[in-house]
Scaffold this active site. Structure first.
Site, PDB file in Angstrom:
ATOM      1  N   GLY A  98      64.259  31.400  44.947  1.00 55.55           N
ATOM      2  CA  GLY A  98      64.406  31.349  43.489  1.00 55.55           C
ATOM      3  C   GLY A  98      64.864  32.701  42.956  1.00 55.55           C
ATOM      4  N   GLY A 142      61.288  36.134  47.959  1.00 54.21           N
ATOM      5  CA  GLY A 142      59.836  35.949  48.057  1.00 54.21           C
ATOM      6  C   GLY A 142      59.425  35.587  49.467  1.00 54.21           C
ATOM      7  N   ASP A 143      58.351  34.850  49.540  1.00 55.71           N
ATOM      8  CA  ASP A 143      57.748  34.475  50.809  1.00 55.71           C
ATOM      9  C   ASP A 143      58.744  33.863  51.819  1.00 55.71           C
ATOM     10  OD1 ASP A 143      55.244  34.007  52.256  1.00 55.71           O
ATOM     11  OD2 ASP A 143      55.792  31.898  52.016  1.00 55.71           O
ATOM     12  N   GLY A 144      59.514  32.865  51.376  1.00 54.53           N
ATOM     13  CA  GLY A 144      60.479  32.196  52.262  1.00 54.53           C
ATOM     14  C   GLY A 144      61.534  33.174  52.765  1.00 54.53           C
ATOM     15  N   ARG A 179      53.493  28.968  18.534  1.00 55.64           N
ATOM     16  CA  ARG A 179      52.393  29.287  17.621  1.00 55.64           C
ATOM     17  C   ARG A 179      52.819  29.045  16.157  1.00 55.64           C
ATOM     18  NH1 ARG A 179      48.920  32.989  19.003  1.00 55.64           N
ATOM     19  NH2 ARG A 179      50.456  33.968  20.355  1.00 55.64           N
ATOM     20  N   ARG A 218      54.144  28.458  40.872  1.00 51.23           N
ATOM     21  CA  ARG A 218      53.833  27.763  42.115  1.00 51.23           C
ATOM     22  C   ARG A 218      52.320  27.729  42.334  1.00 51.23           C
ATOM     23  NH1 ARG A 218      57.908  26.512  46.021  1.00 51.23           N
ATOM     24  NH2 ARG A 218      59.340  28.062  45.241  1.00 51.23           N
ATOM     25  N   THR A 277      60.628  37.798  42.988  1.00 51.57           N
ATOM     26  CA  THR A 277      60.121  36.467  42.614  1.00 51.57           C
ATOM     27  C   THR A 277      59.274  36.611  41.365  1.00 51.57           C
ATOM     28  OG1 THR A 277      58.590  34.669  43.193  1.00 51.57           O
ATOM     29  CG2 THR A 277      58.264  36.734  44.368  1.00 51.57           C
ATOM     30  N   VAL A 310      70.229  49.318  46.543  1.00 56.68           N
ATOM     31  CA  VAL A 310      70.538  49.253  47.982  1.00 56.68           C
ATOM     32  C   VAL A 310      71.950  49.787  48.205  1.00 56.68           C
ATOM     33  CG1 VAL A 310      71.039  47.671  49.901  1.00 56.68           C
ATOM     34  CG2 VAL A 310      68.980  47.332  48.519  1.00 56.68           C
ATOM     35  N   ASP A 312      53.281  36.391  43.785  1.00 62.33           N
ATOM     36  CA  ASP A 312      52.402  35.692  44.727  1.00 62.33           C
ATOM     37  C   ASP A 312      52.447  36.265  46.144  1.00 62.33           C
ATOM     38  OD1 ASP A 312      54.996  34.942  45.281  1.00 62.33           O
ATOM     39  OD2 ASP A 312      54.549  32.817  45.533  1.00 62.33           O
ATOM     40  N   ARG A 364      68.119  28.000  48.713  1.00 63.80           N
ATOM     41  CA  ARG A 364      66.970  27.763  49.588  1.00 63.80           C
ATOM     42  C   ARG A 364      67.564  27.047  50.796  1.00 63.80           C
ATOM     43  NH1 ARG A 364      62.529  28.952  46.459  1.00 63.80           N
ATOM     44  NH2 ARG A 364      62.598  28.376  44.265  1.00 63.80           N
ATOM     45  N   ASP A 413      56.831  34.908  40.558  1.00 62.96           N
ATOM     46  CA  ASP A 413      55.464  34.398  40.737  1.00 62.96           C
ATOM     47  C   ASP A 413      54.380  35.454  40.971  1.00 62.96           C
ATOM     48  OD1 ASP A 413      56.660  31.923  40.549  1.00 62.96           O
ATOM     49  OD2 ASP A 413      56.702  31.569  42.707  1.00 62.96           O
ATOM     50  N   ALA A 469      45.508  32.798  24.076  1.00 63.31           N
ATOM     51  CA  ALA A 469      45.253  31.370  24.304  1.00 63.31           C
ATOM     52  C   ALA A 469      43.759  31.061  24.237  1.00 63.31           C
ATOM     53  CB  ALA A 469      45.809  30.966  25.666  1.00 63.31           C
TER      54      ALA A 469
HETATM   55  O1  F6P Z   1      59.196  30.815  43.228  1.00 64.05           O
HETATM   56  C1  F6P Z   1      59.804  30.874  41.980  1.00 64.05           C
HETATM   57  C2  F6P Z   1      59.754  29.543  41.294  1.00 64.05           C
HETATM   58  O2  F6P Z   1      60.375  29.677  40.033  1.00 64.05           O
HETATM   59  C3  F6P Z   1      58.367  28.920  41.144  1.00 64.05           C
HETATM   60  O3  F6P Z   1      57.643  29.461  40.071  1.00 64.05           O
HETATM   61  C4  F6P Z   1      58.714  27.470  40.963  1.00 64.05           C
HETATM   62  O4  F6P Z   1      57.652  26.644  41.358  1.00 64.05           O
HETATM   63  C5  F6P Z   1      59.903  27.307  41.873  1.00 64.05           C
HETATM   64  O5  F6P Z   1      60.478  28.579  42.037  1.00 64.05           O
HETATM   65  C6  F6P Z   1      60.957  26.365  41.370  1.00 64.05           C
HETATM   66  O6  F6P Z   1      61.916  26.220  42.347  1.00 64.05           O
HETATM   67  P1  F6P Z   1      63.358  25.604  42.093  1.00 64.05           P
HETATM   68  O7  F6P Z   1      64.139  26.587  41.256  1.00 64.05           O
HETATM   69  O8  F6P Z   1      63.926  25.443  43.438  1.00 64.05           O
HETATM   70  O9  F6P Z   1      63.152  24.321  41.350  1.00 64.05           O
END
Ligand code: F6P
Length: 356
Positions: free
Chosen positions: A13, A104-106, A156, A173, A127, A25, A131, A74, A129, A188
Site C-alpha cells: 500500500g 510495510g510488512d509484506g 463534527r 488493518r 505504511t 536514497v 504496525d 501487491r 498503519d 471522540a
Molecule cells: O497497509 C495499508 C492499508 O491501507 C491498510 O490500512 C488497509 O487495510 C490496506 O492497506 C488496504 O489495502 P488495499 O489498498 O490493497 O485495498
C-alpha cells in the site's frame, strides 16, 4: 563491499512520504558515487524488468508529493520460485548490487527473500498503519492521521448541526493506532480498536448520560480491523447505537482517502532520515535490516528480529519462531511487548477519560 549500482522500489500500500524516502536514497547514493535504478511498480517491476535510471534532478520536488512516483503493487508472483528467478535475472542484467525496499510488512518479507537469494536488501518503512513493532514510527502514519482529523472535524460540523452521532471507520488493518490516536485528537466519545475488547453497553450508557446533560453531537472512531478484516463492526455499531440510545447515527468509512495527500513535515523528515540511513547501511556492507525510528534515533533492526517481535506482540508465535534468538533477545522482546501493550492501554483509557 563497494556497490556500483543499487535499485530502489516501493511496494504494498502506498504511503505519503514514500517519495521523500526515494529522494533520500537517490541523493545519498549519488553523493557516494553509486548509480541508482528506480524499479517501477514494486516487486512486479523487478520481475518484469521495469527499471529506469534516476538522477538527483529526477527526484526534484518529489518530497512534497503523496502517493509513490515509482508506483507500487501487491505482487503474489514474487513469492514463487519462478518470480524470484525472474527478479534475480533483472538484477543481474542491470548489475543491481543491492536494493532498498520501501513499504510495510509484506515488503520486508520480499526484502529478506532477496537477501537470501544474494541481493543485499534493506527495508525502509512506508505504511500508514504504524504496525511494524520494531519501529516507533512508520512513514505515512502522521499524514494519514492528520487527514482523519480533518475529515472528522468536517463530520463534527454536520453532526453538531443535526445533533447526531458519527461513527467513522479508519484504516489500519490489524493495528488500531490510527483510530486510537485520532480518537483522542478528535475528542471522540469512544474508540474501538482490535487490541482491546469494545464495551458496547458502556458506550450506550455514556451517550445516554451525556445527551441528558446536553451534549448534541458524538464522534466515535472505529478501526477497520475490529472483529476481523471482513467484519462490518463499525456499520453494525452505528445501527445498535441509534436503536439503543435514540440518537440519530450515521456511519462513514474513510477508506483510501487517508492514504493520499501531501506528506506532513513529520513524514518528510522520517522518510528522509530513513532513506539516507538505508544507503549508509549498504555502504557499511550490511543487509537484511529494517530501518527503524526508536526514541527519535534512526537505527537498523534485523528483519528476522522484527518479524519475530511482530508475531510475539500480535500473539501469533508458532513453535520454533524464537529458535534463532538468544535468551537476552527473547527477554528484550517480551519487555517490549509488555511496554507496548501498556502504552496502548494507557492511551485507550485516556481516550475514555476525556470523553465527556
Ligand atoms: O497497509 C495499508 C492499508 O491501507 C491498510 O490500512 C488497509 O487495510 C490496506 O492497506 C488496504 O489495502 P488495499 O489498498 O490493497 O485495498
Amino acid at each position: 563491499m563497494k556497490f556500483r549500482k543499487i535499485g530502489v522500489l516501493t511496494s504494498g500500500g502506498d504511503a505519503p512520504g514514500m517519495n521523500a524516502s526515494v529522494r533520500a536514497v537517490v541523493r545519498t547514493a549519488l553523493e557516494n558515487g553509486i548509480e541508482v535504478l528506480g524499479i517501477i511498480g514494486g516487486y512486479s517491476g523487478l520481475i518484469n524488468d521495469k527499471v529506469i535510471p534516476l538522477t538527483a534532478r529526477d527526484v526534484s520536488n518529489s518530497i512534497a508529493k503523496g502517493g509513490t512516483l515509482l508506483l507500487t503493487d501487491r505482487c503474489d508472483e514474487f513469492k514463487t520460485p519462478e518470480g524470484m528467478a525472474k527478479a534475480i535475472e533483472t538484477c543481474k542484467k542491470h548489475h543491481i548490487d543491492a536494493i532498498v525496499a520501501i513499504g510495510g510488512d509484506g515488503t520486508f518479507r520480499g526484502a529478506t527473500d532477496l537477501t537470501n537469494h544474494g541481493i543485499p536488501t534493506i527495508g525502509v518503512t512506508g505504511t500508514i498503519d504504524n504496525d511494524i513493532s520494531a519501529t516507533d514510527y512508520t512513514v505515512g502514519f502522521d499524514t494519514a492521521m492528520n487527514t482523519v482529523i480533518e475529515m472528522v472535524d468536517r463530520l463534527r460540523d454536520t453532526g453538531e448541526s443535526h445533533a447526531r452521532c458519527m461513527v467513522t471507520e479508519v484504516m489500519g488493518r490489524h493495528c488500531g493506532e490510527i483510530a486510537l490516536l485520532t480518537g483522542i485528537a478528535s475528542g471522540a466519545v469512544a474508540v474501538a480498536i482490535p487490541e482491546i475488547d469494545f464495551d458496547v453497553e458502556a458506550c450506550i450508557k455514556k451517550m445516554i448520560q451525556l445527551r441528558a446533560e446536553g451534549k448534541r453531537s458524538f464522534q466515535i472512531i472505529v478501526s477497520e480491523g475490529v472483529g476481523g478484516m471482513k467484519s462490518d463492526f463499525g456499520e453494525e455499531l452505528a445501527e445498535i447505537l441509534e436503536e439503543r440510545t435514540g440518537i440519530e447515527t450515521r456511519f462513514n468509512r474513510l477508506g483510501h482517502i487517508v492514504r493520499g495527500g501531501i506528506p506532513t513535515l513529520r513524514d518528510r523528515l522520517a522518510a528522509s532520515r530513513m532513506g539516507a540511513k538505508a544507503v549508509d547501511l549498504l555502504l557499511e556492507g550490511k543487509s537484511n535490516l529494517v530501518v527503524c525510528e526508536i526514541d527519535s534515533d534512526i537505527v537498523p533492526v534485523d528483519i528476522n528480529y522484527s518479524f519475530a517481535l511482530d508475531k510475539m506482540y500480535k500473539k501469533k508465535l508458532k513453535d520454533g519462531d524464537l529458535d534463532a534468538f538468544t535468551e537476552e533477545q527473547i527477554k528484550e522482546m517480551r519487555e517490549f511487548c509488555a511496554r507496548k501493550t501498556a502504552y496502548v492501554k494507557e492511551l485507550y483509557d485516556l481516550a475514555n477519560a476525556l470523553a465527556k
